[in-house]
Design an enzyme around this catalytic site. Structure first.
Site, PDB file in Angstrom:
ATOM      1  CB  CYS A 178       6.916  -5.520 -38.009  1.00  0.00           C
ATOM      2  SG  CYS A 178       8.093  -5.104 -39.308  1.00  0.00           S
ATOM      3  CG  ASP A 226      -2.303 -13.879   4.683  1.00  0.00           C
ATOM      4  OD1 ASP A 226      -2.940 -13.109   3.940  1.00  0.00           O
ATOM      5  OD2 ASP A 226      -2.708 -14.221   5.807  1.00  0.00           O
ATOM      6  CG  ASP A 280      -0.130  -9.625   7.670  1.00  0.00           C
ATOM      7  OD1 ASP A 280      -0.674  -9.023   8.596  1.00  0.00           O
ATOM      8  OD2 ASP A 280      -0.235 -10.854   7.484  1.00  0.00           O
ATOM      9  CG  ASP A 339      -3.131  -8.886   4.683  1.00  0.00           C
ATOM     10  OD1 ASP A 339      -3.775  -8.225   5.515  1.00  0.00           O
ATOM     11  OD2 ASP A 339      -2.271  -9.715   4.992  1.00  0.00           O
TER      12      ASP A 339
END
Length: 688
Positions: A18, A585, A395, A589
């Site tokens: 439902c 981090d 990174d 980035d």
């Protein structure tokens, strides 16, 4: 008008099928930009410009599908418990007594009256909802299936079976609801981060208030055993904090005057006096709860597929049941009574509840388990994406390495002294919060007077520039030096910072950064899963090579500006057949995190930009959490696949047996609510 997000609690929602229908119809409303129903939390999320009109129409849809479900507005944190109606329990008990009495009666009027009365008391609400939905054009649901099946049983003279099927369906539904509610509570327990109250200091008084009532700069007391209600800074006291619920870290964290503490952690020892730095709405605990609870709105492909599958599956089975009831007897393969009975069994089996309930429950369990380990996954769609990762791009600084730099050597050149080289560098780097800059400033022991720097400029991805004592000073990497026309010899294994004064190389500062101890194991584990690894870094070639070589990274790219990282990431992504994750981090980035199939922000707890940009937020700096997120996702998907196979295989088996007259109503009820119950119990394995 702005599009805003609104949340509502669906009190009494117990049917997953439902809920899927409600969601579909609400999405189709004019003025709705986005709508999602989280069945696990009984929560409706709507994004719209006109909430008054849309919410009224949404409520009409909800009431039209399930009249007993109430749509309640959520402000802050509202949780309602569905109360058990004692009158309903008494009604069912009377129905059961009449049913048992009827079994001992001989055929006659009394038996028929007892049978009909028992049927109405036990299954009357299902019949009522079925007819009500038919009038609204909502035919194919579990109410319709059970009504047709039991009416049919009555018509062919199977009175005890008609009532018992409805009775056991009700019992199965109740057990199923209990299992789902237990799972809900287990998941909620994983996220029991919120403090119930806070001790507000007002002069000589200490007032008990809700965390939502605290304001910035309020002073609060946190006693031993209490949760930290909001983020703040300790102004008096020292203690140890249990931060396991936030980070998954079992070792207590020592704090003292001046320490920044996060809401959701538990004070283990001394009394702490804390100044409030963030209101509850902006605090860490609220962000985590919002992330996890709203994760259900970002549904996986599997969830969306099952919802669509259920939409077509039930009508198809009803059609097959009709064919099964009519065609064989018409062709002379037995009488109508036998084939109608088989068709009725066929109908009872067809309810898709096992799939519609267990799959979102499994995904939400995976999200809850990950959050307990300090991994915040923003939606079940990202759990599926993590299972399909073919490459992880890292990174370097602060991700694979600790990012805690120390100056290891200062080499003066061209007549400059060590002291001059360090002073020039420290003055310029004092304007930057980059880890390398912080290490250089820390090495410089004297007081820094920033007014000595004029015309300061930050050159993205290269370094910094400014005038000191009327001399043009540049501090940065080899790329910056080349821009100044200075040729260099790079040093392997070390991060090198160059200092130039008036276009002359004044000296070299060598900085070390240690690789995280668990990084090698993480890379090895990823390789065992045939996942390729890459490094994208703004650091020099020597530094990138050193880390890549030590860890066994497949490929590395260096001296990249933020825009270069985006470009290089696109090249990597386009070269691979599969999804690509990026781990960084979460601040510098952000563009690449957004671009990736799964953006993973490391140590980003409390950082708004990181939480906004990433799809997965790891609350600590532990690189091993990246692999753990993939493991949890794969385990979650394994349970989802098990539930799909379990439900479909049993249903198909009973459907085939029913078609050949080798199964009865009891097997059919088991193949419906019994399988749903088993699937829900299986989903609970993720939570435990």
């Amino acid at each position: 008008m702005r599009v805003l997000k609104y949340e509502f609690y669906l009190e009494g929602l117990g049917c997953a099928n439902c809920a899927a229908k409600m969601e579909k119809k609400i999405k189709e409303l004019e003025g709705v930009n986005f709508a999602s129903i989280d069945f696990v939390n009984k929560k409706l999320v709507i994004e719209t410009e006109n909430v008054d009109i849309v919410s009224k129409k949404a409520e009409e849809i909800i009431k039209g599908i399930e009249s007993h479900v109430n749509m309640v507005s959520i402000k802050d944190e509202v949780e309602k418990e569905d109360k058990i109606d004692k009158g309903i329990i008494i009604k069912y008990l009377i129905g059961v007594v009449l049913f048992i009495s009827m079994l001992f009666m001989k055929n006659g009027t009394s038996k028929l009256i007892f049978s009909l009365t028992s049927y109405v008391l036990i299954g009357g609400d299902i019949v009522y909802r079925a007819f009500k939905n038919i009038l609204k054009g909502q035919v194919f649901d579990e109410n319709f299936l059970m009504t047709v099946a039991t009416f049919g049983a009555f018509l062919i003279g199977e009175l005890p079976e008609a009532i018992s099927v409805m009775l056991f369906y009700k019992i199965g539904e109740t057990l199923q609801d209990m299992a789902v509610d237990k799972s809900r509570k287990s998941i909620k327990k994983l996220l029991s981060l919120k403090a119930e109250c806070a001790n507000l200091v007002k002069g000589e008084e200490i007032l008990k208030v809700k965390p939502e009532e605290l304001n910035l700069d309020d002073i609060i007391l946190i006693k031993p055993g209490e949760r930290v209600p909001v983020d703040g800074v300790i102004i008096d006291g020292r203690s140890s904090l249990d931060v396991a619920a936030l980070t998954g870290e079992s070792i207590p964290s020592y704090v003292e005057q001046g320490s920044y503490i996060l809401s959701g952690s538990i004070n283990l020892e001394g009394v702490l006096k804390v100044r409030v730095l963030k209101t509850y709405q902006n605090s860490t605990v609220k962000k985590i709860l919002d992330l996890v609870e709203n994760a259900a709105s970002k549904k996986a492909k599997t969830e969306n597929f099952i919802t669509k599958f259920a939409r077509y599956y039930t009508p198809a089975v009803v059609g097959l049941a009709f064919i099964l009831a009519v065609i064989p007897p018409v062709l002379g393969f037995g009488d109508f009574k036998r084939w109608i009975y088989r068709a009725l069994v066929f109908l009872v089996v067809s309810c898709p509840c096992a799939l519609v309930i267990s799959i979102p429950l499994s995904f939400f369990g995976g999200i809850g388990l990950a959050s307990k380990r300090g991994i915040l996954i923003k939606g079940s769609s990202f759990i599926e994406a993590l299972c399909e990762i073919k490459a992880v791009v890292f990174d370097k600084t602060g991700t694979l390495t600790w990012g805690r730099f120390e100056v290891s050597e200062i080499v003066p050149l061209n007549g400059f002294s060590k002291e001059e080289v360090l002073k020039y560098a420290a003055l310029l780097e004092s304007f930057s919060n980059h880890p390398i800059a912080v290490s250089i400033v820390k090495e410089y022991k004297d007081i820094i007077d920033k007014t000595e720097v004029k015309d300061f400029k930050e050159i993205s991805g290269c370094g910094v520039w400014g005038k000191i004592f009327d001399k043009e000073v540049a501090v940065g990497n080899s790329k910056l030096m080349r821009q100044l026309g200075i040729n260099l010899e790079e040093n392997i294994n070390l991060t090198t910072v160059y200092v130039a004064v008036n276009g002359v190389l004044a000296g070299v500062i060598k900085v070390t950064d240690s690789i995280k101890s668990s990084a090698k194991e993480v890379i090895d584990n990823l390789k065992k899963q045939n996942i390729k690894t890459f490094i994208l870094t703004g650091d020099n070639k020597a530094s990138a090579y050193y880390v890549a070589d030590k860890l066994g990274i497949d490929e590395y790219y260096f001296e990249l500006l933020p825009q270069d990282k985006v470009e290089k990431f696109n090249v990597i992504k386009n070269s691979l057949d599969g999804k690509v994750a990026f781990v960084g981090d979460g601040i510098n980035d952000a563009p690449v995190l957004k671009l990736s199939d799964v953006g993973i922000a490391m140590g980003a707890l409390g950082q708004d930009a990181a939480i906004e940009a990433a799809d997965v937020v790891i609350t600590t700096d532990e690189i091993e959490k990246v692999y753990e997120a993939i493991k949890i996702s794969k385990y979650t998907r394994k349970i989802v696949v098990q539930n799909i196979i379990l439900a479909l295989s049993i249903k198909v088996l009973v459907l085939i047996l029913a078609a050949f007259g080798l199964s009865n109503m009891w097997e059919a009820v088991f193949a419906d609510v019994g399988v749903a119950l088993l699937a829900v119990i299986n989903s609970r394995r993720i939570i435990k």
